[in-house]
Structure formats: C-alpha cells, structure tokens
Design a protein around this motif. Structure first.
Motif, PDB file in Angstrom:
ATOM      1  N   MET A 195       0.839  -1.202   0.000  1.00  0.00           N
ATOM      2  CA  MET A 195       0.000   0.000   0.000  1.00  0.00           C
ATOM      3  C   MET A 195       0.870   1.246   0.000  1.00  0.00           C
ATOM      4  N   GLY A 196       1.908   1.238   0.841  1.00  0.00           N
ATOM      5  CA  GLY A 196       2.817   2.383   0.891  1.00  0.00           C
ATOM      6  C   GLY A 196       3.508   2.612  -0.437  1.00  0.00           C
ATOM      7  N   LEU A 197       3.936   1.520  -1.074  1.00  0.00           N
ATOM      8  CA  LEU A 197       4.589   1.618  -2.370  1.00  0.00           C
ATOM      9  C   LEU A 197       3.636   2.186  -3.417  1.00  0.00           C
ATOM     10  N   ALA A 198       2.388   1.745  -3.358  1.00  0.00           N
ATOM     11  CA  ALA A 198       1.397   2.228  -4.317  1.00  0.00           C
ATOM     12  C   ALA A 198       1.152   3.721  -4.177  1.00  0.00           C
ATOM     13  N   HIS A 199       1.276   4.257  -2.974  1.00  0.00           N
ATOM     14  CA  HIS A 199       1.113   5.692  -2.762  1.00  0.00           C
ATOM     15  C   HIS A 199       2.379   6.468  -3.103  1.00  0.00           C
ATOM     16  N   LEU A 200       3.527   5.809  -3.009  1.00  0.00           N
ATOM     17  CA  LEU A 200       4.789   6.475  -3.335  1.00  0.00           C
ATOM     18  C   LEU A 200       4.872   6.832  -4.816  1.00  0.00           C
ATOM     19  N   LEU A 201       4.471   5.906  -5.683  1.00  0.00           N
ATOM     20  CA  LEU A 201       4.678   6.087  -7.123  1.00  0.00           C
ATOM     21  C   LEU A 201       3.993   7.337  -7.686  1.00  0.00           C
ATOM     22  N   PRO A 202       2.728   7.652  -7.330  1.00  0.00           N
ATOM     23  CA  PRO A 202       2.118   8.888  -7.844  1.00  0.00           C
ATOM     24  C   PRO A 202       2.860  10.142  -7.383  1.00  0.00           C
ATOM     25  N   SER A 203       3.445  10.113  -6.191  1.00  0.00           N
ATOM     26  CA  SER A 203       4.232  11.254  -5.719  1.00  0.00           C
ATOM     27  C   SER A 203       5.467  11.436  -6.588  1.00  0.00           C
ATOM     28  N   LEU A 204       6.106  10.322  -6.935  1.00  0.00           N
ATOM     29  CA  LEU A 204       7.266  10.389  -7.821  1.00  0.00           C
ATOM     30  C   LEU A 204       6.854  10.911  -9.194  1.00  0.00           C
ATOM     31  N   GLN A 205       5.650  10.530  -9.643  1.00  0.00           N
ATOM     32  CA  GLN A 205       5.165  10.991 -10.944  1.00  0.00           C
ATOM     33  C   GLN A 205       4.958  12.505 -10.945  1.00  0.00           C
ATOM     34  N   VAL A 206       4.339  13.024  -9.883  1.00  0.00           N
ATOM     35  CA  VAL A 206       4.087  14.469  -9.797  1.00  0.00           C
ATOM     36  C   VAL A 206       5.396  15.251  -9.796  1.00  0.00           C
ATOM     37  N   GLU A 207       6.392  14.716  -9.115  1.00  0.00           N
ATOM     38  CA  GLU A 207       7.681  15.399  -9.022  1.00  0.00           C
ATOM     39  C   GLU A 207       8.511  15.248 -10.292  1.00  0.00           C
ATOM     40  N   ASN A 208       8.181  14.259 -11.123  1.00  0.00           N
ATOM     41  CA  ASN A 208       8.979  13.969 -12.312  1.00  0.00           C
ATOM     42  C   ASN A 208       8.067  13.829 -13.532  1.00  0.00           C
ATOM     43  N   PRO A 209       7.457  14.926 -13.981  1.00  0.00           N
ATOM     44  CA  PRO A 209       6.490  14.842 -15.080  1.00  0.00           C
ATOM     45  C   PRO A 209       7.101  14.435 -16.417  1.00  0.00           C
ATOM     46  N   ASP A 210       8.424  14.465 -16.520  1.00  0.00           N
ATOM     47  CA  ASP A 210       9.072  14.047 -17.761  1.00  0.00           C
ATOM     48  C   ASP A 210       9.180  12.529 -17.862  1.00  0.00           C
ATOM     49  N   LEU A 211       8.844  11.819 -16.787  1.00  0.00           N
ATOM     50  CA  LEU A 211       8.888  10.364 -16.766  1.00  0.00           C
ATOM     51  C   LEU A 211       7.477   9.792 -16.814  1.00  0.00           C
ATOM     52  N   ARG A 212       7.364   8.521 -17.191  1.00  0.00           N
ATOM     53  CA  ARG A 212       6.112   7.770 -17.056  1.00  0.00           C
ATOM     54  C   ARG A 212       6.329   6.768 -15.935  1.00  0.00           C
TER      55      ARG A 212
END
Length: 300
Positions: A195-212
């Motif tokens: 669950m924690g990992l699943a919440h981490l990934l969207p945060s990484l996405q917001v901080e890194n919009p150049d990545l998928r």
C-alpha cells in the motif's frame, strides 16, 4: 491435483475481457510492440516475473537488457537463456536493491555502456514475509518495508540519475493486488508495504512529469516468494506481465502515467476508456466511499 487446503487469490474484473496470458495487442513478437533500440533494466530479473519481463523486451528487439539480482549464478543462467531469444546485449549485476552505492554503480555502468542512458526500468524485486504481527521479530517484519519501499526508491533514484534524454523514460513498479484488496492474516507487513509503495509512485510521478511512472499487479504468477507465502494460485502465464510491461513502455500507454493497473485487464478496452478513467481519477489509490455527495454545512 490442486491443493484445496490453502487460500487462493484470484483476479477481479475492471475490463470485460480478462486475460491469463499474452495476446495480440501486447504480444512482444508483434512488430507493432517493438522495443527496438531501447535500454532496459529489470530488478529481480533472474527469476519468475522479472525473467518474464526481460524475455518480453528481448523478444521485442531491445538493444540492451540489464538484469539485477542477488544471486550471480541465477543471473548467469537467465542471461544464457535470454541470449538465445534475440540480439539484445544482456548485462548482469549481482546487487541487493538495498545496496544504494551498488545500485548507483550498476546504473551508471549500464548508462555508460549504452551511451544514451536508460529508457525503461521494471522494478520487480520484492519481498513477502508471512508473519503474525505479534510473532517473530520487528526486524523481520520491517525488512518487508525496506525491500519493497526503500529498495524501489533506491532503484528509482538510480534510474532518475541515468535516464535517457530521448522519448519518455518509463519506470514500472511491480506491485500486488494486496495493496488494495484488504487485510490478510499474517501479511500485515506485506499488505502495508505494498500500500505504501502504491502511494509512493504517484508522488514520484508528480515530481517527475518528464517520466512515465506506473504500478502494476502482475497477475497470479508462480514464484519462490508466493510459494513461501503459503498461497495456492490459479496461475497466469508469466508472459502476461512481461508483455503488459512492454505495452506500458510504448507510446500507446502514455496516458497511464501515475496509474495502478492489473496485467489481466484488456489494453484495448482500457484505451477506449482512457478519457473517462482520467476524468474520473480512476485507477489511483484512495479512500473507499469518499468523497460522498452530501449537502455540506461548514461550521466555524
């Protein structure tokens, strides 16, 4: 004969069509799903899901596929098999994903050899420990968090520092349906970590919009970890998560950034619904039943 004395996990529907193995829309042998020229890294790449993912990218024409794991003999055996499937250069790195300097060095070396950085990372390494919350040691319970969350985070940072400058570099996290299906006895560490990992990934996405950046449930795949956990599985073919990951790294899946998807779900149906999925904020983690439509009264 199947062992009916142990619990079984099964798929839950989201698309009308549910797949148990690869199919034409994601087939790694179809030129439409080509990974030609790509540099790909797979952690946990020596066995099970990771090996299946590496296989898909090799068959799809990737230029370099690097597999990372803890056991060099397993990696070398997998490398030999992969080299028979295509022309990709296969690199192996015997590194624990919790070894930050070792992971950084591995990614730097892959980037150096490629000459162009890394296009795709599939973070497949994980740990599931069966343990009652009041039994065993705190250290063994916490180790599940360290491997699944910290290990994935270390992997992501190493990738971000060595990503390709072309296209949309893609980071795929192999998660589990346990992240959102509820609580299971003896799996408090695993469920909470996922669950924690699943919440981490969207945060990484917001901080890194150049990545998928995408999370996936790979399906019910036979593996050492699942066997040790004591579950019987209605097993899917390992080519399903492998080819699904391949599709996620393709231009057709650009809209999946920040989402959590299951490998079972039909990609053509998903593509047809992508506007609705995006508009409604579906396939993201949240709180069931909230928000609820009520007439709000705000009191000071």
């Amino acid at each position: 004969m199947a062992d009916t004395s142990r619990p079984t996990w099964e798929w839950q529907p989201y698309t009308k069509i549910i797949h148990r193995s690869s199919y034409p829309a994601i087939d790694s042998k179809d030129p439409a799903n080509s990974a030609e020229g790509k540099v790909v890294v797979v952690t946990g790449g020596g066995t099970s899901i990771g090996r299946g993912v590496a296989t898909s990218f090799v068959q799809a024409g990737a230029r370099i596929v690097a597999i990372i794991g803890r056991r060099s003999e397993v990696l070398e055996s997998t490398k030999a098999g992969l080299e028979e499937l295509g022309s990709a250069k296969i690199l192996t790195y015997a590194v624990d994903i919790l070894d930050e300097p070792g992971m950084n060095a591995a990614f730097e070396d892959i980037s150096r050899i490629s000459g162009s950085g890394i296009d795709v990372v599939v973070a497949s390494a994980g740990l599931g420990t069966k343990q009652l919350a009041t039994a065993g040691t705190v250290a063994s319970w916490w180790k599940v968090f360290e491997v699944n969350i910290k290990g994935t985070f270390i992997t992501f940072r190493a990738f971000a520092a060595n990503k390709s400058a072309k296209g949309t570099p893609t980071f795929i996290s192999i998660n589990s349906n346990a992240a959102h299906l509820g609580a299971f006895p003896e799996f408090s560490a695993y469920v909470s970590a996922k669950m924690g990992l699943a919440h981490l990934l969207p945060s990484l996405q917001v901080e890194n919009p150049d990545l998928r950046i995408v999370s996936i449930h790979p399906g019910v795949i036979e593996s050492e970890m699942n066997a040790d956990a004591g579950f019987s599985f209605s097993k899917d073919n390992v080519n399903l998560p492998g080819d699904f990951a391949l599709w996620l790294a393709s231009p057709a899946a650009a809209w999946t950034a920040g989402k959590f998807l299951w490998s079972h779900w039909d990609v053509e149906e998903l593509a047809e619904r992508k506007g609705e999925i995006t508009a409604k904020g579906e396939l993201t983690m949240g709180l069931k039943g909230w928000p609820r439509e009520v007439e709000v009264e705000v009191r000071p």
